[in-house]
Design an enzyme around this catalytic site. Structure first.
Site, mmCIF file in Angstrom:
data_model
loop_
_atom_site.group_PDB
_atom_site.id
_atom_site.type_symbol
_atom_site.label_atom_id
_atom_site.label_comp_id
_atom_site.label_asym_id
_atom_site.label_seq_id
_atom_site.Cartn_x
_atom_site.Cartn_y
_atom_site.Cartn_z
ATOM 1 N N GLY A 67 0.714 -1.223 -0.177
ATOM 2 C CA GLY A 67 -0.058 -0.028 -0.008
ATOM 3 C C GLY A 67 0.829 1.405 -0.082
ATOM 4 N N SER A 68 0.277 2.277 0.660
ATOM 5 C CA SER A 68 0.587 3.701 0.688
ATOM 6 C C SER A 68 1.631 4.063 1.650
ATOM 7 C CB SER A 68 -0.608 4.292 0.547
ATOM 8 O OG SER A 68 -0.693 5.809 0.837
ATOM 9 N N SER A 69 2.016 5.175 1.545
ATOM 10 C CA SER A 69 3.025 6.002 2.562
ATOM 11 C C SER A 69 1.902 6.468 3.755
ATOM 12 C CB SER A 69 3.765 7.112 2.095
ATOM 13 O OG SER A 69 2.899 8.060 1.288
ATOM 14 N N SER A 70 0.712 6.604 3.112
ATOM 15 C CA SER A 70 -0.424 6.844 4.506
ATOM 16 C C SER A 70 -0.414 6.162 5.517
ATOM 17 C CB SER A 70 -1.620 7.264 3.613
ATOM 18 O OG SER A 70 -1.615 8.173 2.692
ATOM 19 N N GLY A 71 -0.140 4.804 5.150
ATOM 20 C CA GLY A 71 -0.258 3.697 6.087
ATOM 21 C C GLY A 71 0.471 4.144 7.344
#
Length: 141
Positions: A67-71
């Site tokens: 997934g994403s760096s927002s994790g």
């Protein structure tokens, strides 16, 4: 008792050298953006055997992060609200975004665990993490 070795990536809180808690096993890749409700800490991934389970007060084990760096923001926010895992174990090498979230949330993180761990562990088993080792104690009744 069975002992498995991994690589300690994040020590977590300086006050905690040993973590013992039940394991929540997600036998697939996992993302803190999309697989979990960011407000409650409940797993929402439709095809997960862990769907509707909460990660708080659990040692969260999964094969790899995706997934994403927002994790990292979601993980650290859940930790600060007391809704995050008490520790994380992964089979694959540590994802730097997940490492950042674990550092900010002071969550112990053990990566590259011996693959046999995922053959032995089941959700609910009590495990202990100390340094670069993980010990399976017993299945919770």
């Amino acid at each position: 008792m069975k002992v498995f070795k991994g690589k300690r990536i994040v020590k977590g809180s300086a006050q905690l050298d040993t973590i013992s808690a039940p394991c929540l096993l997600c036998p697939h890749s996992f993302s803190f953006l999309g697989d979990i409700d960011s407000h409650s800490g409940k797993i929402i991934r439709i095809d997960s055997p862990c769907k509707d389970m909460h990660i708080s007060q659990q040692i969260l084990a999964f094969t790899a992060s995706k997934g994403s760096s927002s994790g990292c923001v979601i993980l650290s926010s859940l930790a600060k609200e007391g809704k995050g895992p008490v520790a994380i174990i992964t089979l694959q090498p540590a994802d730097y975004n997940l490492v950042e979230g674990a550092i900010l949330g002071e969550i112990p993180f053990l990566a590259e665990i011996d693959p046999q761990f995922f053959k032995e562990i089941q959700t609910g088993m009590q495990i202990t993490i100390q340094g670069n080792t993980c010990t399976l104690l017993e299945k919770e009744q």
